[in-house]
Motif scaffolding. Structure first.
Motif, short mmCIF file in Angstrom:
data_model
loop_
_atom_site.label_atom_id
_atom_site.label_comp_id
_atom_site.label_asym_id
_atom_site.label_seq_id
_atom_site.Cartn_x
_atom_site.Cartn_y
_atom_site.Cartn_z
N SER A 175 2.54 -2.46 6.90
CA SER A 175 1.39 -1.56 6.96
C SER A 175 0.60 -1.72 5.66
CB SER A 175 1.85 -0.11 7.10
OG SER A 175 2.51 0.32 5.92
N ALA A 176 -0.66 -1.33 5.70
CA ALA A 176 -1.48 -1.42 4.49
C ALA A 176 -0.90 -0.56 3.37
CB ALA A 176 -2.92 -0.99 4.80
N ARG A 177 -0.36 0.60 3.71
CA ARG A 177 0.22 1.47 2.70
C ARG A 177 1.46 0.84 2.06
NH1 ARG A 177 -0.51 6.76 1.52
NH2 ARG A 177 -1.79 7.03 3.36
N ALA A 178 2.32 0.25 2.90
CA ALA A 178 3.52 -0.41 2.35
C ALA A 178 3.13 -1.58 1.45
CB ALA A 178 4.41 -0.88 3.49
N LYS B 133 -6.31 -5.12 -2.69
CA LYS B 133 -7.76 -5.32 -2.62
C LYS B 133 -8.25 -6.07 -3.85
CE LYS B 133 -12.14 -2.80 -2.21
NZ LYS B 133 -12.78 -1.47 -2.03
N ASP C 232 -6.40 -5.30 5.42
CA ASP C 232 -5.75 -5.21 6.73
C ASP C 232 -5.35 -6.60 7.25
OD1 ASP C 232 -8.54 -5.77 7.06
OD2 ASP C 232 -8.38 -5.25 9.18
N THR D 133 -3.83 -3.55 -7.05
CA THR D 133 -3.92 -3.31 -5.62
C THR D 133 -4.11 -4.63 -4.88
OG1 THR D 133 -6.33 -3.09 -5.61
CG2 THR D 133 -5.03 -1.09 -6.07
N GLN E 111 0.39 -1.86 -0.31
CA GLN E 111 -0.14 -1.30 -1.55
C GLN E 111 0.99 -0.88 -2.49
OE1 GLN E 111 -2.60 1.74 0.12
NE2 GLN E 111 -4.35 0.39 0.43
N ARG E 112 2.06 -0.29 -1.94
CA ARG E 112 3.19 0.11 -2.79
C ARG E 112 3.86 -1.11 -3.41
NH1 ARG E 112 4.30 3.97 1.44
NH2 ARG E 112 5.83 2.52 2.34
N ALA F 20 -2.15 -7.43 5.30
CA ALA F 20 -1.03 -6.63 5.77
C ALA F 20 -0.49 -7.17 7.09
CB ALA F 20 -1.46 -5.17 5.92
#
Length: 275
Positions: free
Chosen positions: A190-193, A207, A181, A205, A195-196, A184
Protein backbone atom coordinates in the motif's frame (compact mmCIF):
# COMPACT_ATOMS: atom_id res chain seq x y z
CA UNK A 1 40.36 -3.46 -7.96
CA UNK A 2 37.61 -2.59 -10.41
CA UNK A 3 37.43 1.09 -11.33
CA UNK A 4 34.12 2.67 -12.35
CA UNK A 5 33.49 5.80 -14.46
CA UNK A 6 35.75 8.72 -13.72
CA UNK A 7 33.12 11.50 -13.56
CA UNK A 8 29.59 10.63 -12.43
CA UNK A 9 26.36 12.37 -13.32
CA UNK A 10 25.18 14.70 -10.59
CA UNK A 11 28.19 17.01 -10.71
CA UNK A 12 27.09 20.43 -11.92
CA UNK A 13 29.23 22.03 -14.65
CA UNK A 14 31.38 18.98 -15.34
CA UNK A 15 33.47 20.89 -17.88
CA UNK A 16 34.67 23.17 -15.08
CA UNK A 17 34.90 20.41 -12.47
CA UNK A 18 37.28 18.33 -14.58
CA UNK A 19 39.80 21.18 -14.44
CA UNK A 20 39.58 21.48 -10.65
CA UNK A 21 39.87 17.91 -9.37
CA UNK A 22 40.18 14.27 -10.37
CA UNK A 23 37.44 11.87 -9.42
CA UNK A 24 37.28 8.09 -9.75
CA UNK A 25 34.68 5.55 -8.67
CA UNK A 26 35.57 2.07 -7.44
CA UNK A 27 33.53 -1.02 -6.61
CA UNK A 28 33.45 -2.07 -2.93
CA UNK A 29 34.64 -5.40 -1.55
CA UNK A 30 32.35 -8.31 -2.57
CA UNK A 31 31.04 -8.63 1.00
CA UNK A 32 29.68 -5.07 0.77
CA UNK A 33 28.00 -5.05 -2.64
CA UNK A 34 24.56 -5.46 -1.06
CA UNK A 35 25.12 -2.29 0.97
CA UNK A 36 27.43 -0.03 -1.05
CA UNK A 37 27.02 1.29 -4.60
CA UNK A 38 30.61 2.49 -4.96
CA UNK A 39 33.53 4.36 -3.43
CA UNK A 40 34.44 7.74 -4.91
CA UNK A 41 37.94 9.15 -4.57
CA UNK A 42 38.85 12.82 -5.04
CA UNK A 43 42.19 14.59 -5.40
CA UNK A 44 42.70 18.31 -5.92
CA UNK A 45 45.54 20.84 -5.80
CA UNK A 46 44.31 24.42 -6.17
CA UNK A 47 45.98 27.81 -5.83
CA UNK A 48 42.67 29.36 -4.82
CA UNK A 49 39.31 27.72 -4.17
CA UNK A 50 36.47 26.14 -6.13
CA UNK A 51 32.84 25.84 -5.00
CA UNK A 52 31.53 22.57 -6.42
CA UNK A 53 27.78 22.01 -6.68
CA UNK A 54 26.26 18.52 -6.68
CA UNK A 55 22.65 17.62 -7.38
CA UNK A 56 20.72 16.34 -4.34
CA UNK A 57 20.31 12.58 -4.06
CA UNK A 58 18.72 10.11 -1.68
CA UNK A 59 21.83 8.09 -0.82
CA UNK A 60 23.75 8.21 2.45
CA UNK A 61 27.41 9.15 1.95
CA UNK A 62 30.25 8.54 4.42
CA UNK A 63 33.30 10.70 3.77
CA UNK A 64 36.98 10.67 4.75
CA UNK A 65 38.73 13.88 3.57
CA UNK A 66 42.00 15.51 4.68
CA UNK A 67 41.94 18.36 5.19
CA UNK A 68 38.19 18.68 4.93
CA UNK A 69 35.23 16.72 6.16
CA UNK A 70 34.94 13.32 7.78
CA UNK A 71 31.32 12.47 8.47
CA UNK A 72 28.07 10.76 7.61
CA UNK A 73 25.79 12.72 5.28
CA UNK A 74 22.11 11.89 4.97
CA UNK A 75 19.81 12.17 1.96
CA UNK A 76 19.23 15.76 0.91
CA UNK A 77 16.55 17.96 -0.59
CA UNK A 78 18.74 20.80 -1.82
CA UNK A 79 21.75 21.40 -4.03
CA UNK A 80 24.90 20.43 -2.13
CA UNK A 81 27.89 22.79 -2.30
CA UNK A 82 31.39 22.03 -1.04
CA UNK A 83 34.33 24.42 -1.18
CA UNK A 84 37.57 22.87 -2.40
CA UNK A 85 40.79 24.71 -1.64
CA UNK A 86 44.47 24.01 -1.23
CA UNK A 87 45.69 20.46 -1.68
CA UNK A 88 43.59 17.55 -0.43
CA UNK A 89 42.47 14.02 -1.06
CA UNK A 90 39.92 11.65 0.32
CA UNK A 91 37.33 8.99 -0.18
CA UNK A 92 33.55 8.87 0.01
CA UNK A 93 31.22 5.88 0.20
CA UNK A 94 27.85 6.01 -1.52
CA UNK A 95 25.50 3.52 0.15
CA UNK A 96 22.66 1.94 -1.75
CA UNK A 97 19.51 3.86 -0.83
CA UNK A 98 17.68 1.80 1.78
CA UNK A 99 20.76 -0.09 2.99
CA UNK A 100 22.42 2.12 5.60
CA UNK A 101 20.14 1.47 8.57
CA UNK A 102 22.10 -1.61 9.79
CA UNK A 103 25.12 0.65 10.27
CA UNK A 104 23.17 3.58 11.75
CA UNK A 105 21.04 1.56 14.17
CA UNK A 106 18.23 4.12 13.87
CA UNK A 107 15.73 5.28 11.24
CA UNK A 108 17.53 6.93 8.33
CA UNK A 109 15.00 9.78 8.44
CA UNK A 110 17.02 11.04 11.44
CA UNK A 111 19.84 11.85 8.98
CA UNK A 112 17.73 13.67 6.40
CA UNK A 113 19.26 17.00 5.36
CA UNK A 114 21.99 16.78 8.00
CA UNK A 115 25.31 15.21 8.79
CA UNK A 116 26.84 13.66 11.90
CA UNK A 117 30.42 13.03 12.95
CA UNK A 118 32.00 9.80 11.77
CA UNK A 119 32.50 8.69 15.38
CA UNK A 120 28.78 9.06 16.12
CA UNK A 121 28.06 6.08 13.86
CA UNK A 122 31.32 4.10 13.75
CA UNK A 123 32.91 4.94 17.11
CA UNK A 124 36.67 4.65 17.67
CA UNK A 125 36.95 2.25 14.74
CA UNK A 126 35.78 5.05 12.48
CA UNK A 127 38.50 7.32 13.82
CA UNK A 128 41.12 4.63 13.21
CA UNK A 129 39.88 4.07 9.65
CA UNK A 130 40.02 7.81 8.99
CA UNK A 131 43.63 7.90 10.13
CA UNK A 132 44.43 4.98 7.81
CA UNK A 133 42.86 6.88 4.92
CA UNK A 134 44.86 9.98 5.84
CA UNK A 135 48.14 8.02 5.75
CA UNK A 136 47.37 5.82 2.73
CA UNK A 137 49.85 5.84 -0.14
CA UNK A 138 47.19 5.46 -2.84
CA UNK A 139 43.55 4.90 -3.70
CA UNK A 140 43.58 1.17 -3.07
CA UNK A 141 44.96 1.55 0.46
CA UNK A 142 42.25 4.09 1.26
CA UNK A 143 39.56 1.78 -0.10
CA UNK A 144 40.91 -1.24 1.82
CA UNK A 145 40.85 0.70 5.11
CA UNK A 146 37.23 1.75 4.62
CA UNK A 147 36.12 -1.66 3.35
CA UNK A 148 37.62 -3.27 6.47
CA UNK A 149 35.71 -0.83 8.69
CA UNK A 150 32.40 -1.51 6.97
CA UNK A 151 32.87 -5.29 6.85
CA UNK A 152 33.54 -5.32 10.61
CA UNK A 153 30.46 -3.18 11.30
CA UNK A 154 27.86 -4.58 8.93
CA UNK A 155 25.11 -7.04 9.79
CA UNK A 156 22.53 -8.84 7.70
CA UNK A 157 20.29 -6.67 5.54
CA UNK A 158 16.72 -7.09 6.87
CA UNK A 159 13.89 -8.08 4.49
CA UNK A 160 12.26 -4.64 4.79
CA UNK A 161 15.49 -3.00 3.62
CA UNK A 162 15.69 -5.37 0.67
CA UNK A 163 12.13 -4.45 -0.28
CA UNK A 164 12.71 -0.71 -0.18
CA UNK A 165 16.09 -0.97 -1.93
CA UNK A 166 14.35 -2.87 -4.72
CA UNK A 167 11.70 -0.14 -4.89
CA UNK A 168 14.41 2.51 -5.33
CA UNK A 169 15.98 0.43 -8.09
CA UNK A 170 12.57 0.26 -9.76
CA UNK A 171 12.43 4.06 -9.74
CA UNK A 172 15.94 4.27 -11.12
CA UNK A 173 15.34 1.71 -13.85
CA UNK A 174 11.83 2.61 -15.01
CA UNK A 175 11.34 6.21 -16.20
CA UNK A 176 7.61 5.52 -16.48
CA UNK A 177 7.36 5.52 -12.67
CA UNK A 178 6.28 9.09 -11.89
CA UNK A 179 3.70 8.55 -9.08
CA UNK A 180 3.74 6.89 -5.67
CA UNK A 181 0.73 4.71 -6.45
CA UNK A 182 2.59 3.23 -9.45
CA UNK A 183 5.59 2.43 -7.27
CA UNK A 184 3.43 0.94 -4.51
CA UNK A 185 1.69 -1.33 -7.00
CA UNK A 186 5.03 -2.43 -8.42
CA UNK A 187 6.29 -3.23 -4.89
CA UNK A 188 3.08 -5.03 -3.90
CA UNK A 189 2.49 -2.64 -1.00
CA UNK A 190 0.00 0.00 0.00
CA UNK A 191 1.11 3.60 -0.43
CA UNK A 192 1.11 4.04 3.35
CA UNK A 193 3.28 0.97 3.92
CA UNK A 194 5.69 2.16 1.25
CA UNK A 195 5.93 5.58 2.91
CA UNK A 196 6.79 3.97 6.26
CA UNK A 197 9.53 1.86 4.68
CA UNK A 198 11.05 4.85 2.92
CA UNK A 199 11.10 6.94 6.12
CA UNK A 200 12.74 4.10 8.07
CA UNK A 201 15.30 2.90 5.53
CA UNK A 202 15.80 5.61 2.89
CA UNK A 203 15.22 8.78 4.90
CA UNK A 204 12.83 10.53 2.52
CA UNK A 205 9.36 10.04 1.08
CA UNK A 206 8.81 7.89 -2.01
CA UNK A 207 7.42 10.99 -3.72
CA UNK A 208 10.71 12.80 -3.21
CA UNK A 209 12.73 9.78 -4.36
CA UNK A 210 10.72 9.65 -7.59
CA UNK A 211 11.13 13.38 -8.11
CA UNK A 212 14.91 13.24 -7.60
CA UNK A 213 15.37 10.40 -10.08
CA UNK A 214 13.09 11.98 -12.67
CA UNK A 215 14.84 15.34 -12.35
CA UNK A 216 18.18 13.56 -12.75
CA UNK A 217 16.66 11.96 -15.87
CA UNK A 218 15.80 15.47 -17.00
CA UNK A 219 19.36 16.68 -16.39
CA UNK A 220 20.71 13.76 -18.44
CA UNK A 221 18.26 14.46 -21.27
CA UNK A 222 19.10 18.15 -21.28
CA UNK A 223 22.81 17.38 -21.37
CA UNK A 224 22.42 14.96 -24.29
CA UNK A 225 19.80 16.73 -26.40
CA UNK A 226 20.92 19.06 -29.15
CA UNK A 227 17.74 21.16 -29.01
CA UNK A 228 15.57 20.00 -26.09
CA UNK A 229 11.79 20.24 -26.15
CA UNK A 230 11.07 21.36 -22.60
CA UNK A 231 7.30 20.84 -22.75
CA UNK A 232 7.68 17.30 -24.07
CA UNK A 233 10.32 16.48 -21.47
CA UNK A 234 8.09 17.79 -18.67
CA UNK A 235 5.19 15.62 -19.90
CA UNK A 236 7.38 12.50 -20.14
CA UNK A 237 8.55 13.05 -16.57
CA UNK A 238 4.98 13.13 -15.29
CA UNK A 239 4.49 16.90 -14.91
CA UNK A 240 1.10 18.36 -15.75
CA UNK A 241 2.66 21.59 -17.05
CA UNK A 242 6.05 22.93 -18.04
CA UNK A 243 6.08 25.70 -15.41
CA UNK A 244 5.84 23.16 -12.55
CA UNK A 245 8.72 21.19 -14.06
CA UNK A 246 10.79 24.36 -14.41
CA UNK A 247 10.19 25.33 -10.75
CA UNK A 248 11.19 21.88 -9.49
CA UNK A 249 14.21 21.71 -11.77
CA UNK A 250 15.47 25.11 -10.64
CA UNK A 251 14.90 24.22 -6.97
CA UNK A 252 17.01 21.06 -7.31
CA UNK A 253 19.74 22.19 -9.71
CA UNK A 254 19.97 25.92 -9.07
CA UNK A 255 19.29 26.76 -12.74
CA UNK A 256 16.41 26.64 -15.21
CA UNK A 257 16.24 23.78 -17.75
CA UNK A 258 17.40 26.16 -20.48
CA UNK A 259 20.36 27.41 -18.45
CA UNK A 260 21.33 23.86 -17.51
CA UNK A 261 21.15 22.70 -21.14
CA UNK A 262 23.34 25.56 -22.35
CA UNK A 263 25.93 24.88 -19.66
CA UNK A 264 25.89 21.11 -20.32
CA UNK A 265 26.46 21.60 -24.05
CA UNK A 266 29.75 23.32 -23.24
CA UNK A 267 30.80 20.06 -21.51
CA UNK A 268 30.12 17.73 -24.47
CA UNK A 269 33.81 17.14 -25.37
CA UNK A 270 34.58 16.18 -21.74
CA UNK A 271 31.69 13.72 -21.68
CA UNK A 272 32.89 12.04 -24.88
CA UNK A 273 36.25 11.42 -23.24
CA UNK A 274 34.59 9.17 -20.64
CA UNK A 275 33.19 6.62 -23.11
Amino acid sequence: MKRIRSIPRGIVDEHVARKKFTLARYAPAPALTEFVDYHWVLHWDLDGFHDQHVLPNIAVHVTFFFPGACGVYGPGHTLFTHRLEGRAHGLGVRFRPGCFRPFLGAPVRTLADRSVALEAVFGREGTAAAESVRNASGDQEMIAAVDNLLIAKHSALPPAARTVAAAVETIAGDPEITRVDQLATSAGLSARALQRLFAEHVGCTPKWAIRIYRLNDAARNLADAGSPDFADLAARLGYSDQSHFTRDFRAVTGSSPGEFARSARRAVPAQHERS
